[in-house]
Design a protein around this motif. Structure first.
Motif, PDB file in Angstrom:
ATOM      1  N   ASP A  64      24.108 -40.468  17.471  1.00  0.00           N
ATOM      2  CA  ASP A  64      25.565 -40.551  17.482  1.00  0.00           C
ATOM      3  C   ASP A  64      26.196 -39.477  18.370  1.00  0.00           C
ATOM      4  N   PRO A  65      26.957 -39.891  19.394  1.00  0.00           N
ATOM      5  CA  PRO A  65      27.618 -38.904  20.254  1.00  0.00           C
ATOM      6  C   PRO A  65      28.816 -38.230  19.579  1.00  0.00           C
ATOM      7  N   ASN A  66      29.239 -38.730  18.420  1.00  0.00           N
ATOM      8  CA  ASN A  66      30.339 -38.091  17.688  1.00  0.00           C
ATOM      9  C   ASN A  66      29.895 -36.820  16.988  1.00  0.00           C
ATOM     10  N   GLU A  67      28.596 -36.617  16.824  1.00  0.00           N
ATOM     11  CA  GLU A  67      28.065 -35.393  16.245  1.00  0.00           C
ATOM     12  C   GLU A  67      27.808 -34.397  17.369  1.00  0.00           C
ATOM     13  N   PRO A  68      28.328 -33.190  17.256  1.00  0.00           N
ATOM     14  CA  PRO A  68      28.182 -32.224  18.353  1.00  0.00           C
ATOM     15  C   PRO A  68      26.721 -31.801  18.561  1.00  0.00           C
ATOM     16  N   GLY A  69      26.416 -31.484  19.813  1.00  0.00           N
ATOM     17  CA  GLY A  69      25.113 -30.942  20.155  1.00  0.00           C
ATOM     18  C   GLY A  69      24.103 -31.937  20.662  1.00  0.00           C
ATOM     19  N   HIS A  70      24.398 -33.231  20.621  1.00  0.00           N
ATOM     20  CA  HIS A  70      23.423 -34.220  21.077  1.00  0.00           C
ATOM     21  C   HIS A  70      23.531 -34.509  22.568  1.00  0.00           C
ATOM     22  N   TYR A  71      24.710 -34.456  23.120  1.00  0.00           N
ATOM     23  CA  TYR A  71      24.944 -34.804  24.520  1.00  0.00           C
ATOM     24  C   TYR A  71      25.755 -33.695  25.177  1.00  0.00           C
ATOM     25  N   VAL A  73      28.733 -31.927  27.373  1.00  0.00           N
ATOM     26  CA  VAL A  73      30.167 -32.170  27.511  1.00  0.00           C
ATOM     27  C   VAL A  73      30.452 -32.534  28.971  1.00  0.00           C
ATOM     28  N   LYS A  78      35.355 -29.994  30.549  1.00  0.00           N
ATOM     29  CA  LYS A  78      35.058 -28.609  30.174  1.00  0.00           C
ATOM     30  C   LYS A  78      35.762 -27.612  31.089  1.00  0.00           C
ATOM     31  N   CYS A  87      35.016 -40.309  30.457  1.00  0.00           N
ATOM     32  CA  CYS A  87      35.103 -39.583  29.188  1.00  0.00           C
ATOM     33  C   CYS A  87      35.281 -40.561  28.034  1.00  0.00           C
ATOM     34  N   ARG A  91      30.766 -42.438  23.320  1.00  0.00           N
ATOM     35  CA  ARG A  91      31.334 -42.829  22.021  1.00  0.00           C
ATOM     36  C   ARG A  91      31.663 -44.317  22.021  1.00  0.00           C
TER      37      ARG A  91
END
Length: 168
Positions: A64-71, A73, A78, A87, A91
């Motif tokens: 899930d890209p909604n959980e931070p740290g997997h993909y 930014v 940024k 962008c 998601r």
């Protein structure tokens, strides 16, 4: 030509070789390569592309890209705080693969429309490959300029206060 021949000339049977297999003489101009794939081999490229896209969507569907740290930014977001046309694409893909079309359009409407466009072009490609015909899609420069204009307008509007519905 689309049927594998060049112009009005067609392959002609010239005789049998010593092993009893026919020899086919195919006239062609210098530098041209006459190659015709048959059967399931014609479907290899479209099916390979489908396998790669399916694998990518399966990964995004499970991670899930909604959980931070997997993909990572988006670098533009940024550095500048500006949403690029891509962008929200991950998601959007995650929502699309899990069946939530509303969330997919909300995350990135252009990407979601692109999924449907890809599916339509892929089906056309597969049908033409099955029939032994190449997929030829030549768009005039005006179409490419139009696509660029749509992406530019989408990018600008999604970064303005009144276009916040298009922001991821």
């Amino acid at each position: 030509m689309e049927d594998g021949t060049l112009g009005e000339e067609s392959p002609q049977l010239t005789g049998l070789s010593g092993e009893g297999t026919p020899q086919v003489h195919v006239p062609h101009s210098p530098g041209s390569v006459l190659k015709r794939r048959t059967g399931w081999k014609r479907l290899g490229t479209p099916l390979g592309i489908l396998a790669a896209v399916t694998g990518a969507f399966a990964y995004v569907g499970t991670v899930d890209p909604n959980e931070p740290g997997h993909y990572p930014v988006c670098p533009l977001l940024k550095l500048t705080g500006v949403f690029c046309p891509g962008c929200g694409g991950l998601r959007s893909a995650h929502a699309f693969i899990t069946g939530d079309l509303g969330a997919a359009f909300s995350a990135n409407a252009i990407a979601t429309a692109g999924y449907f466009l890809f599916a339509a072009v892929w089906v056309l490609w597969l049908v033409r490959a099955w029939r032994g015909k190449p997929l030829r899609m030549a768009l005039a420069p005006a179409w490419w300029w139009g696509v660029g204009a749509v992406l530019l307008v989408f990018t600008v509007v999604r970064n303005l206060p009144f276009g916040s519905a298009l922001a991821p």
